[in-house]
Design a protein around this motif. Structure first.
Motif, PDB file in Angstrom:
ATOM      1  N   VAL A   1       0.470  -0.943   0.032  1.00  0.00           N
ATOM      2  CA  VAL A   1      -0.155  -0.285   0.201  1.00  0.00           C
ATOM      3  C   VAL A   1       1.051   1.024   0.249  1.00  0.00           C
ATOM      4  CG1 VAL A   1      -2.021   1.046   1.107  1.00  0.00           C
ATOM      5  CG2 VAL A   1      -2.000  -1.661   0.944  1.00  0.00           C
ATOM      6  N   PRO A   2       0.633   1.898  -1.090  1.00  0.00           N
ATOM      7  CA  PRO A   2       1.792   2.874  -1.086  1.00  0.00           C
ATOM      8  C   PRO A   2       1.154   4.275  -0.167  1.00  0.00           C
ATOM      9  CG  PRO A   2       0.100   2.933  -3.320  1.00  0.00           C
ATOM     10  CD  PRO A   2      -0.221   1.846  -2.264  1.00  0.00           C
ATOM     11  N   VAL A   3       2.440   5.071   0.389  1.00  0.00           N
ATOM     12  CA  VAL A   3       1.561   5.677   0.819  1.00  0.00           C
ATOM     13  C   VAL A   3       2.602   7.416   0.352  1.00  0.00           C
ATOM     14  CG1 VAL A   3       2.804   7.479   3.669  1.00  0.00           C
ATOM     15  CG2 VAL A   3       2.485   5.533   3.754  1.00  0.00           C
ATOM     16  N   VAL A   4       0.847   7.841  -0.115  1.00  0.00           N
ATOM     17  CA  VAL A   4       1.623   9.044  -1.006  1.00  0.00           C
ATOM     18  C   VAL A   4       1.603  10.918  -0.003  1.00  0.00           C
ATOM     19  CG1 VAL A   4       0.347  10.611  -2.752  1.00  0.00           C
ATOM     20  CG2 VAL A   4       0.795   8.316  -2.330  1.00  0.00           C
ATOM     21  N   HIS A   5       2.439  11.337  -0.191  1.00  0.00           N
ATOM     22  CA  HIS A   5       2.200  12.644   0.415  1.00  0.00           C
ATOM     23  C   HIS A   5       1.706  13.838  -1.059  1.00  0.00           C
ATOM     24  CE1 HIS A   5       3.725  16.806   1.260  1.00  0.00           C
ATOM     25  NE2 HIS A   5       3.519  16.284   2.234  1.00  0.00           N
ATOM     26  N   GLY A   6       0.381  14.017  -0.291  1.00  0.00           N
ATOM     27  CA  GLY A   6       0.074  14.905  -1.243  1.00  0.00           C
ATOM     28  C   GLY A   6       0.097  16.565  -0.727  1.00  0.00           C
ATOM     29  N   THR A   7       0.342  17.336  -2.001  1.00  0.00           N
ATOM     30  CA  THR A   7       0.225  18.555  -1.731  1.00  0.00           C
ATOM     31  C   THR A   7      -0.188  19.090  -2.509  1.00  0.00           C
ATOM     32  OG1 THR A   7       2.446  19.009  -1.170  1.00  0.00           O
ATOM     33  CG2 THR A   7       2.122  21.093  -1.893  1.00  0.00           C
TER      34      THR A   7
ATOM     35  N   GLN B   1      -6.547  14.276  -5.586  1.00  0.00           N
ATOM     36  CA  GLN B   1      -7.258  15.354  -6.683  1.00  0.00           C
ATOM     37  C   GLN B   1      -8.456  16.472  -6.838  1.00  0.00           C
ATOM     38  OE1 GLN B   1      -7.756  14.538 -10.547  1.00  0.00           O
ATOM     39  NE2 GLN B   1      -9.288  15.100 -11.195  1.00  0.00           N
ATOM     40  N   ARG B   2      -9.089  15.332  -5.626  1.00  0.00           N
ATOM     41  CA  ARG B   2     -10.620  16.324  -5.014  1.00  0.00           C
ATOM     42  C   ARG B   2     -10.276  17.218  -4.267  1.00  0.00           C
ATOM     43  NH1 ARG B   2     -12.556  10.419  -3.419  1.00  0.00           N
ATOM     44  NH2 ARG B   2     -13.748  10.159  -5.274  1.00  0.00           N
ATOM     45  N   ALA B   3      -9.204  17.171  -3.411  1.00  0.00           N
ATOM     46  CA  ALA B   3      -9.027  17.768  -2.489  1.00  0.00           C
ATOM     47  C   ALA B   3      -8.544  19.728  -3.066  1.00  0.00           C
ATOM     48  CB  ALA B   3      -7.238  17.624  -1.245  1.00  0.00           C
ATOM     49  N   ARG B   4      -7.792  19.329  -3.602  1.00  0.00           N
ATOM     50  CA  ARG B   4      -7.009  20.540  -4.762  1.00  0.00           C
ATOM     51  C   ARG B   4      -8.212  20.584  -5.632  1.00  0.00           C
ATOM     52  NH1 ARG B   4      -8.275  21.093 -10.133  1.00  0.00           N
ATOM     53  NH2 ARG B   4      -6.986  18.731 -11.341  1.00  0.00           N
ATOM     54  N   GLU B   5      -9.182  20.439  -6.096  1.00  0.00           N
ATOM     55  CA  GLU B   5     -10.815  21.200  -6.416  1.00  0.00           C
ATOM     56  C   GLU B   5     -11.661  21.431  -5.140  1.00  0.00           C
ATOM     57  OE1 GLU B   5     -11.173  17.720 -10.058  1.00  0.00           O
ATOM     58  OE2 GLU B   5     -12.976  17.664  -8.473  1.00  0.00           O
TER      59      GLU B   5
END
Lengths: 345, 649
Positions: free
Chosen positions: A111-117, A189-193
């Motif tokens: 399970v990848p741990v993804v850091h999102g900005t 992407q939802r967070a960005r939107e």
């Protein structure tokens, strides 16, 4: 009330030269996870801020191409209309957002741990000069992963270290690690939107003036109903014309628009839309230099479509080079992205 | 709280160092090359927030374009379309500043990423280390000009201890000709020195050599073109906008000897113009100035020494010459040589007192023609009219006009005057404690190449040792690179006006950043770049127009007097001493005298400055018996013969 207050405490304004706001960075997050005592469920990769993002590795994000039905608003069939060249710029501000996803570790090996900005900003134009609206950009950083897979110690360490955690649930194909990745990316992407939407709504509520939004406005809630928001979509993975009319669209002359149609998507606002050719194509992609303009359906009229098309055409200068999407990109949007890269990346 | 002007920025490619930093500003920020800024650090060092002062030395502007071609394409090749774009392209103003000062100065660290402010008055004083000599009680500050940036206008001061000695001294000014920078700057700075030189440091006077045109001929006359901005500068810098009040002019005569050889010959200005004439004794001390090595070998040198020590100004006895001789003038010397050579010929001798006849003839030729080569300056008859040695006055300006002199005469004047200054300052017997000597066209008198002349050696000596004596050289030239390195190198302070691009390309300017060099080549009138020992980087200042009449205006307002007749020349000279002297009186008095005799009488009268000018002047003329008109004596009548004498006629 500041934008910070109006948009909720989850969002923090990023400032130049201030300690990084909006959550822990890639490097900081990796460092915290790496520093956990004993054996952790997370194996941390050697990544930093310069690591290639998922967006750069796969810009389309796996979105399939399609032709979607649309209801004509101006005439029964798709037609083209020349737009008079604009005299006065119509847009007061520009809104755009960015996202950046980096895999910084693995949870249990699969399970990848993804850091999102994610970040969004409105840049206001006064006397031809762009500046940031209100206090700055909305920026949020978080780790995207299925929280049920996370042990309590790691979770506590993350919270203590200021790492926001976003649960991606058990969506996607658990048998394929890429499915988890797609889930994380979708969440980002939802967070960005969401960030863009909040800013758009705040702008429209403030009644500032016509807002040039990069991308679709249909998911912007109240803003999608405002006559102030104008969405300009550069990608055409979904075409809203009947298949026989695709050649007509590809051959649309520079400075011309199609007749408008209504786009009605699930869980999104119904909006009026039309295609507009900003620049001639690059030869390889027939839709290069073509944009799809969106406005609230309630604000639509043929005359309004002409006016908005004028405004969009007026934004062709200055050219958004060196961005590779310059044929369809407004300089104000490039400016938003440059700003966000400076404060959020 | 002052507004933030910019932000320090550093990248891996363009890092900051302890000596240089970069900052960006808004597009309309009042920053330019030469602007002084203050950086406020954010992290305390040793318990103190660091403050860094810097001066902008380079500026960059660029946009987000990668290639100019993109802009062309964006506007479809039409420049006017680019100007009509709805949005202005993002542009950055990035500046590089050289550090002037760190506070605290230890440990010396790279400049931190802090806010940048425009330096205020107090900041400028700290940045340039002027605070040390602006303190009340130990103030030695001499205003040199006003530094301006945005709304800031700060006085810039030089330290008198480093301008007039003893710590450092001398000033060198460079700049292209025709912009009135060099002479104007010196006139302004002298006025500033006179107004601000601290009393505790003693007295100061200036001696200026006017080497070209009428540049320095009207220092006592008020300027006609001072505008409000000039007056504001004078007021801000605390210098009275007035001409010099105590000026004396000195000039040799013309070769003909009637008038002084100067452009300041208007009768209305004659009251403070005096002749500069020297006799044999004065000249012989500096014979080596006029005689090159080819002229003076060891034998000739020995004979000149003998004449100087044993013959001049004393009774000289020699069996060969017979009667005792007293040589006091060139005329006497020529007679002495002539008699000596005749006597040697008469006795068929080839040498006299070990000096060969050929050496004697050579020295005679070289020495006696000095009065011809330096006619007007050197008098045959030994009349001396000199500077007021021992009586120099505080804040006095002494101008020697050598503009119309031949090179030999100029060299002789430089050599003797400066040597006299040095000797008298050594003995504290000049009348003042410090003398500023202004020499223009330094590249002519102390060139970087060419023969090692006496004048150059003397200027080197002054520049290297003068500061201990209070002898300060203010020198100017168009091309600094053409002046001897040791002369310019010893100048503690250097001023630069607008410079020629070719000159700026010489190695001497290599330490200046390119933008500073470019600014130097475009400086406006009244702008200077200042280097001073306290300033770690050059600073740009503006100074006011001098409060004295410019040379060009002066010659228009006070046109040169026409060449007078002998009578008129004598009247002009004597009326400076006695206003009752009239043309009729002079005509009557000199009617029978020879021209040489009249001029000699005038010179002696000017030298003596007697109470009774007329009587003294008349006494210098040879007595002549006026012709007496005799009535014809009656002739005796011729006897006529008797009418009846047939043998008479």
């Amino acid at each position: 009330m500041t934008a910070d207050e109006s948009l909720g405490s989850a969002w923090r304004m990023a400032e130049s030269y201030a300690p990084r706001a909006g959550g822990a960075s890639v490097r900081a997050s990796a460092a915290i996870l790496r520093g956990l005592p004993g054996a952790s469920v997370v194996s941390v990769l050697g990544v930093d801020a310069t690591a290639p993002s998922l967006e750069s590795l796969d810009p389309a994000g796996g979105t399939p191409v399609s032709v979607a039905p649309a209801s004509p608003l101006e005439s029964g069939r798709l037609e083209t209309r020349a737009v008079a060249p604009a005299v006065t710029p119509g847009f007061t501000a520009f809104l755009d957002g960015i996202q950046r996803s980096v895999v910084i570790g693995q949870l249990g090996g699969l399970v990848p741990v993804v850091h999102g900005t994610v970040g969004a900003v409105v840049r206001v134009r006064r006397e031809r000069v762009l500046s940031t609206w209100r206090d700055g950009a909305l920026v949020a950083r978080a780790l995207y992963l299925p929280l049920t897979r996370l042990d309590a110690a790691t979770r506590a360490a993350c919270e203590a270290g200021g790492i926001a955690l976003v649960d991606t649930g058990e969506e996607g194909d658990p048998a394929h690690p890429h499915g988890r990745l797609a889930s994380a990316r979708l969440a980002i992407q939802r967070a960005r939107e969401e960030a863009e939407s909040k800013l758009a709504m705040a702008w429209c509520a403030a009644g500032g003036g016509p807002l040039y939004v990069d991308g679709s406005i249909s998911g912007f809630g109240e803003a999608a109903l405002s006559p102030l928001a104008v969405g300009v979509v550069k990608s055409h993975r979904t075409l809203y014309v009947p298949a026989p009319d695709v050649p007509l669209l590809a051959g649309l002359a520079v400075g011309s628009r199609t007749t408008a149609f209504a786009v009605d998507a699930r869980r999104r606002a119904r909006i009026a839309s039309w295609y507009l050719r900003l620049r001639s194509g690059d030869g390889a992609d027939p839709f290069s230099g073509l944009v799809r303009v969106e406005i609230a359906e309630s604000a639509f009229s043929p005359a309004r479509a002409d006016d908005v098309s004028d405004w969009v055409l007026a934004e062709r200068q200055p050219v958004a080079l060196p961005d590779p999407r310059w044929r369809a990109m407004a300089y104000g949007i490039r400016d938003c992205e440059e700003y966000l890269r400076a404060v959020a990346d | 709280m002052a507004d933030i002007l910019g932000r320090v920025v550093a990248t891996e490619r363009r890092p900051n160092t302890p000596h240089q930093f970069h900052f960006w500003t808004a597009l309309d920020a009042p920053v330019g090359i030469g602007t002084i800024v203050r950086v406020e650090g954010t992290d305390p060092v040793a318990g103190q927030l660091p403050q860094v002062y810097g001066v902008v030395v380079e500026g960059f502007s660029y946009s987000d374009l990668e290639s100019p071609l993109h802009d062309v394409l964006g506007a479809d090749g039409a420049p006017e379309r680019a100007g009509r774009a709805a949005t202005r392209r993002t542009e950055i103003r990035l500046y590089t500043a050289n550090v002037l000062r760190h506070i605290p100065d230890d440990p010396l660290q790279p400049v931190a990423l802090g806010a940048v402010y425009l330096a205020a008055d107090a900041d400028v004083a700290i940045a340039l280390r002027m605070d040390a000599y602006l303190k009340e009680g130990s103030r030695t500050a001499i205003p040199v000009g006003l530094y301006r940036a945005g709304a800031t206008a700060s006085p810039i001061h030089l330290d008198a201890d480093f301008l007039l000695g003893p710590e450092a001294a001398h000033l060198n000014i460079s700049g292209v000709s025709g912009l009135a920078t060099k002479t104007s700057a010196v006139e302004w700075l002298l006025a500033s020195i006179f107004a601000h030189f601290p009393d505790k440091k003693g007295s100061v006077a200036a001696l200026c050599f006017n080497v070209k045109g009428p540049d320095l001929c009207f220092l006592d006359q008020p300027a006609t073109r001072l505008d409000a901005s000039d007056l504001e500068l004078y007021a801000r810098l605390g210098v009275p906008a007035e001409p010099f009040t105590n000026v004396r002019y000195y000039a040799p005569y013309t070769a003909r000897g009637y008038t002084l050889n100067t452009l300041r010959s208007h009768e209305a200005l004659a009251h403070n113009v005096q002749p500069l004439t020297w006799g044999l004794r004065e000249v012989l001390e500096y014979a080596e100035v006029l005689l090159n090595k080819d002229d003076v070998d060891a034998k000739a040198d020995a004979l000149i020494d003998f004449i100087r020590e044993r013959v001049v100004d004393q009774e000289f006895r020699d069996d060969l010459l017979g009667e005792p001789r007293r040589v006091q003038s060139f005329t006497d010397l020529e007679r002495w040589f002539s008699d000596l050579l005749k006597a040697m010929e008469a006795k068929d001798r080839e040498s006299w007192r070990t000096h060969h006849v050929a050496t004697i003839r050579k020295v005679r030729n070289r020495l006696t023609n000095i009065s011809t080569r330096c006619a007007g300056l050197v008098t045959d008859d030994g009349t001396v009219s000199d500077l007021p040695w021992g009586k120099f006055e505080d804040r006095g300006v002494y101008v020697i006009d050598v503009a119309k002199q031949e090179e030999d005469a100029q060299d002789l004047i430089f050599a003797r005057v400066i040597t006299q200054l040095r000797e008298r300052l050594e003995k504290r017997a000049l009348g003042v404690d410090h003398v500023v000597v202004f020499v223009d066209e330094l590249n002519k008198y102390a060139p970087s190449d060419g023969p090692d002349t006496y004048v150059r050696k003397m200027l080197l000596d002054v520049s290297e040792r003068g500061r201990y004596l209070g002898l300060v050289l203010f020198a100017a030239q168009q091309f600094r690179s053409q002046v001897h390195r040791r002369v310019v190198g010893n100048a503690g302070t250097a001023l630069f006006g607008r410079m020629d691009s070719d000159e700026l390309a010489t190695p001497g300017y290599a330490t200046l950043p390119p933008a500073t060099r470019t600014k130097l080549s475009t400086l406006d009138k009244g702008e200077l770049m200042v280097r001073h020992p306290h300033f770690t980087q050059p600073v740009f200042v503006r100074f006011p127009r001098p409060a004295v009449l410019s040379g060009r205006e002066g010659v228009e307002r006070f046109p040169q007097a026409s060449e007078p007749t002998l009578d008129e020349a004598i009247v002009r000279a004597l009326r400076q001493l006695d206003r009752t002297v009239t043309l009729e009186w002079v005509k009557e008095t000199i009617a029978l005298a020879e021209e040489d005799e009249v001029l000699r009488a005038r010179n002696r009268t000017q030298q003596a400055r007697p109470e009774d000018v007329k009587a003294f002047f008349r006494a210098q003329l040879k007595r002549r018996v006026a012709p007496e008109v005799m009535a014809p004596r009656p002739r005796p009548a011729i006897r006529t013969g008797p009418a009846d004498d047939p043998y008479a006629f």
